[in-house]
Write a protein that holds these residues in place. Structure first.
Motif, PDB file in Angstrom:
ATOM      1  N   GLU A 310       0.820  -1.203   0.000  1.00  0.00           N
ATOM      2  CA  GLU A 310       0.000   0.000   0.000  1.00  0.00           C
ATOM      3  C   GLU A 310       0.856   1.256   0.000  1.00  0.00           C
ATOM      4  O   GLU A 310       0.568   2.231  -0.694  1.00  0.00           O
ATOM      5  N   ARG A 311       1.907   1.237   0.786  1.00  0.00           N
ATOM      6  CA  ARG A 311       2.776   2.411   0.848  1.00  0.00           C
ATOM      7  C   ARG A 311       3.455   2.665  -0.494  1.00  0.00           C
ATOM      8  O   ARG A 311       3.533   3.795  -0.973  1.00  0.00           O
ATOM      9  N   ALA A 314       1.019   4.057  -3.093  1.00  0.00           N
ATOM     10  CA  ALA A 314       0.731   5.463  -2.808  1.00  0.00           C
ATOM     11  C   ALA A 314       1.925   6.341  -3.162  1.00  0.00           C
ATOM     12  O   ALA A 314       1.785   7.415  -3.754  1.00  0.00           O
ATOM     13  N   ASP A 328      -1.880  14.027   1.746  1.00  0.00           N
ATOM     14  CA  ASP A 328      -2.711  12.844   1.539  1.00  0.00           C
ATOM     15  C   ASP A 328      -2.721  11.991   2.809  1.00  0.00           C
ATOM     16  O   ASP A 328      -1.672  11.564   3.279  1.00  0.00           O
ATOM     17  N   ASN A 330      -3.635   8.879   3.543  1.00  0.00           N
ATOM     18  CA  ASN A 330      -3.078   7.522   3.469  1.00  0.00           C
ATOM     19  C   ASN A 330      -1.557   7.554   3.405  1.00  0.00           C
ATOM     20  O   ASN A 330      -0.870   6.780   4.077  1.00  0.00           O
ATOM     21  N   LEU A 331      -1.047   8.462   2.587  1.00  0.00           N
ATOM     22  CA  LEU A 331       0.402   8.544   2.428  1.00  0.00           C
ATOM     23  C   LEU A 331       1.055   9.095   3.690  1.00  0.00           C
ATOM     24  O   LEU A 331       2.144   8.645   4.089  1.00  0.00           O
ATOM     25  N   THR A 333       0.043   8.784   6.893  1.00  0.00           N
ATOM     26  CA  THR A 333       0.128   7.772   7.947  1.00  0.00           C
ATOM     27  C   THR A 333       1.081   6.646   7.555  1.00  0.00           C
ATOM     28  O   THR A 333       1.734   6.052   8.423  1.00  0.00           O
ATOM     29  N   SER A 334       1.181   6.357   6.257  1.00  0.00           N
ATOM     30  CA  SER A 334       2.144   5.344   5.812  1.00  0.00           C
ATOM     31  C   SER A 334       3.573   5.822   6.051  1.00  0.00           C
ATOM     32  O   SER A 334       4.450   5.036   6.430  1.00  0.00           O
TER      33      SER A 334
END
Length: 467
Positions: A310-311, A314, A328, A330-331, A333-334
């Motif tokens: 996922e990382r 992204a 972003d 998601n990005l 927190t990744s």
């Protein structure tokens, strides 16, 4: 086979309790339960980490920060137990590290380090104030879990949570007593209070029987793990909050005021013992972290099992725009997860064969450099920014003015009943000042503002809401 890391006396408590019939629960698990059910632990939810809690539900407070430090502490303990031969046979108890992390910030007063400075200035001639020293005082005296048997004096009967000596050792970060009178000293002094010397001596005696600490410092392996975990959490989650708040983005960091970058370089160089560490090294650290996270497509190995899919996806989507790391969700927190994992992997242990309980926890130099750069940059770029500074300046003034009111003529009447009784139980000025300090230090940010308003603001008065 007995675990060489632990002594029989580690599980003892400073107040003897009835024999424990709960064989299914270790003394350290009981300590943990006492901590999370304590009011001091809960009150951390109302104390600032970086940004005031009313600004957004996203930002960390002292409570959520402590929960994250606890998870990192436990992970480090498990990792070291798995990787080190001595610890695989004599494992660290992760529950002690977990509990220590939950405790590490409960001594912080309202408004963070500015509240700490305010109280230290008020107490400078009466033993000072310091967050870690206050933590020890809370768990050994102020919490209302246990009382000393056959003692009626309001000051002498308090026994706090009555935790095991090994758990108490895990929160003793600074093995030095704070002087009673520091009228010419302007800096907060790290250590423990002069009045708590006896309990500290008991902790050392229980954890390291027969050891003379006149020529060496006391800091248990669990305490060191908690301390490292705190630095990891501080350096990663705090910068995530600044990204979310819009204070910083990767491009802002890479083009930040050179004066601040040079300040960061000086402080990091001091902490890692590198006089040649420069402003360009600070920028290099950030470039390396950002570029290693945003992996170019050609650097991906098909079938690689150690890459977060996922990382990577992204990162590939936004590889032309580093600021997406901040913008972003998601990005962002990744990126935080990537940093935490990277920093945990840099933790090492050096076993002390003579005193395994005082074995040394360290961080590999290249990882320590990254942690210190993130930690000190966040402090100088955000916590000392004008927007945050205004809020913190106000907080320091509120704490100082509350203490002054309580310390004034008939100020004791402003105290809740239990604190009035403690205040009246002593005629010593330093003890009375410490009672006032304990009351103010236990306030949350919101309660401090409300209390101050009831004293000084036209809109804050009420006789119906209890203190």
């Amino acid at each position: 086979m007995k675990n060489k890391l632990y002594q029989d006396s580690d599980e003892s408590r400073y107040i003897t309790e009835d024999s424990d019939t709960e064989t299914w629960r270790s003394p350290y698990r009981k300590d943990y339960a006492r901590v999370i059910h304590s009011p001091s632990f809960r009150r951390q939810q109302g104390k600032t980490q970086i940004f005031p809690g009313h600004e957004s539900d996203f930002f960390r407070n002292r409570l959520t920060h402590s929960l994250e430090v606890a998870q990192i502490s436990e992970s480090i303990a498990h990792m070291l137990n798995a990787q080190d031969k001595f610890l695989s046979e004599n494992p660290i108890d992760p529950r002690i590290c977990f509990t220590s992390a939950h405790l590490h910030d409960i001594g912080h007063p309202p408004f963070g380090h500015n509240g700490e400075q305010a109280l230290d200035e008020c107490m400078r001639e009466h033993g000072g104030f310091e967050g870690n020293a206050q933590t020890l005082r809370i768990v050994t005296q102020l919490e209302k879990k246990r009382y000393k048997p056959s003692v009626s004096n309001a000051l002498d009967k308090r026994a706090g949570l009555n935790l095991t000596y090994r758990t108490l050792g895990s929160i003793l970060k600074y093995d030095q007593v704070i002087e009673q009178n520091r009228s010419d000293d302007t800096k907060v002094r790290k250590g423990y209070y002069h009045c708590d010397r006896e309990i500290v001596a008991d902790i050392k005696k229980a954890v390291c029987p027969g050891v003379d600490f006149s020529s060496r410092k006391f800091k248990t392996i669990e305490c060191q793990i908690m301390d490292v975990a705190d630095d990891i959490a501080y350096s990663t989650y705090d910068i995530e909050d600044t990204f979310k708040a819009g204070f910083l983005t990767p491009s802002k960091i890479l083009t930040f005021d050179q004066t601040v970058i040079e300040e960061v370089a000086i402080e990091v160089g001091r902490r890692i013992n590198d006089d040649n560490f420069s402003a360009s090294n600070v920028t290099e650290v950030f470039l390396d972290l950002f570029s290693q996270f945003v992996l170019p497509a050609e650097d991906l190995s098909p079938g690689s099992e150690d890459i977060e899919v996922e990382r990577v996806l992204a990162a590939l989507t936004y590889q032309q725009d580093l600021d997406a790391i901040a913008q972003d969700g998601n990005l962002r927190t990744s990126f935080t997860s990537y940093l935490v994992g990277r920093f945990i992997s840099g933790v090492e242990v050096e076993i002390d064969e003579e005193l395994p309980q005082l074995s040394t926890i360290s961080i590999r130099p290249e990882i320590l450099r990254e942690i210190e750069v993130l930690k000190n940059f966040t402090y100088l770029a955000t916590i000392r920014s004008s927007r945050v500074a205004v809020s913190e300046f106000r907080g320091k003034g509120i704490v100082s003015e509350i203490f002054a009111a309580l310390d004034g003529k008939k100020g004791r009447l402003l105290l809740p009943q239990d604190y009035q009784e403690l205040f009246d139980a002593s005629t010593e000025e330093s003890v009375r000042k410490r009672t006032l300090c304990d009351f103010v230090a236990g306030m949350t940010d919101r309660y401090a503002i409300e209390f101050w308003s009831r004293l000084y603001s036209d809109s804050g008065e009420t006789i119906f809401k209890p203190l």
